[in-house]
Design a protein around this motif. Structure first.
Motif, mmCIF file in Angstrom:
data_model
loop_
_atom_site.group_PDB
_atom_site.id
_atom_site.type_symbol
_atom_site.label_atom_id
_atom_site.label_comp_id
_atom_site.label_asym_id
_atom_site.label_seq_id
_atom_site.Cartn_x
_atom_site.Cartn_y
_atom_site.Cartn_z
ATOM 1 N N ILE A 24 -32.053 -18.306 -27.865
ATOM 2 C CA ILE A 24 -33.494 -18.478 -27.662
ATOM 3 C C ILE A 24 -34.057 -17.332 -26.841
ATOM 4 C CG2 ILE A 24 -35.214 -19.953 -26.556
ATOM 5 C CD1 ILE A 24 -33.439 -22.332 -27.458
ATOM 6 N N VAL A 25 -33.318 -16.896 -25.829
ATOM 7 C CA VAL A 25 -33.771 -15.748 -25.027
ATOM 8 C C VAL A 25 -33.840 -14.495 -25.892
ATOM 9 C CG1 VAL A 25 -33.100 -14.207 -23.148
ATOM 10 C CG2 VAL A 25 -33.047 -16.669 -22.805
ATOM 11 N N LEU A 27 -34.337 -14.322 -29.087
ATOM 12 C CA LEU A 27 -35.466 -14.440 -30.017
ATOM 13 C C LEU A 27 -36.810 -14.280 -29.320
ATOM 14 C CD1 LEU A 27 -34.310 -17.290 -32.391
ATOM 15 C CD2 LEU A 27 -34.610 -14.878 -32.933
ATOM 16 N N THR A 28 -36.904 -14.657 -28.052
ATOM 17 C CA THR A 28 -38.166 -14.455 -27.345
ATOM 18 C C THR A 28 -38.329 -13.004 -26.912
ATOM 19 O OG1 THR A 28 -37.159 -15.148 -25.268
ATOM 20 C CG2 THR A 28 -38.357 -16.817 -26.522
ATOM 21 N N ILE A 29 -37.226 -12.324 -26.624
ATOM 22 C CA ILE A 29 -37.300 -10.912 -26.237
ATOM 23 C C ILE A 29 -37.631 -10.052 -27.446
ATOM 24 C CG2 ILE A 29 -35.914 -8.941 -25.473
ATOM 25 C CD1 ILE A 29 -34.478 -10.841 -23.580
ATOM 26 N N PRO A 31 -38.775 -10.858 -31.081
ATOM 27 C CA PRO A 31 -39.141 -11.764 -32.179
ATOM 28 C C PRO A 31 -39.175 -11.084 -33.545
ATOM 29 C CG PRO A 31 -41.060 -11.223 -30.872
ATOM 30 C CD PRO A 31 -39.872 -10.624 -30.178
#
Length: 71
Positions: A24-25, A27-29, A31
């Motif tokens: 998740i980290v 993918l947020t860093i 996208p």
């Protein structure tokens, strides 16, 4: 519950949680990994989180089994 099963479930769950958070980290860093996912972007996210979580879970279990010594 037998000790071995509890040991395995504990380390698999902790490893999966660490891997899921890492996915998740990531993918947020960045996208842009999901640029061409269209309407199935949620499936791509789930598969990415599951794949990284499963890898971390097996790595955590293997490390725990290797480092567990009762001598």
């Amino acid at each position: 519950m037998p000790t071995l099963i509890r040991f395995m479930l504990h380390h698999l769950a902790v490893g999966f949680a660490i891997g899921a958070v890492a996915a998740i980290v990531l993918l947020t860093i960045q996208p842009s990994r999901l640029v061409n996912a269209s309407e199935l972007w949620w499936l791509a996210v789930c598969l990415y989180v599951f794949s990284l979580g499963a890898s971390f879970a097996l790595g955590s279990l293997a490390t725990a089994l290797m480092m567990d010594t009762d001598s």
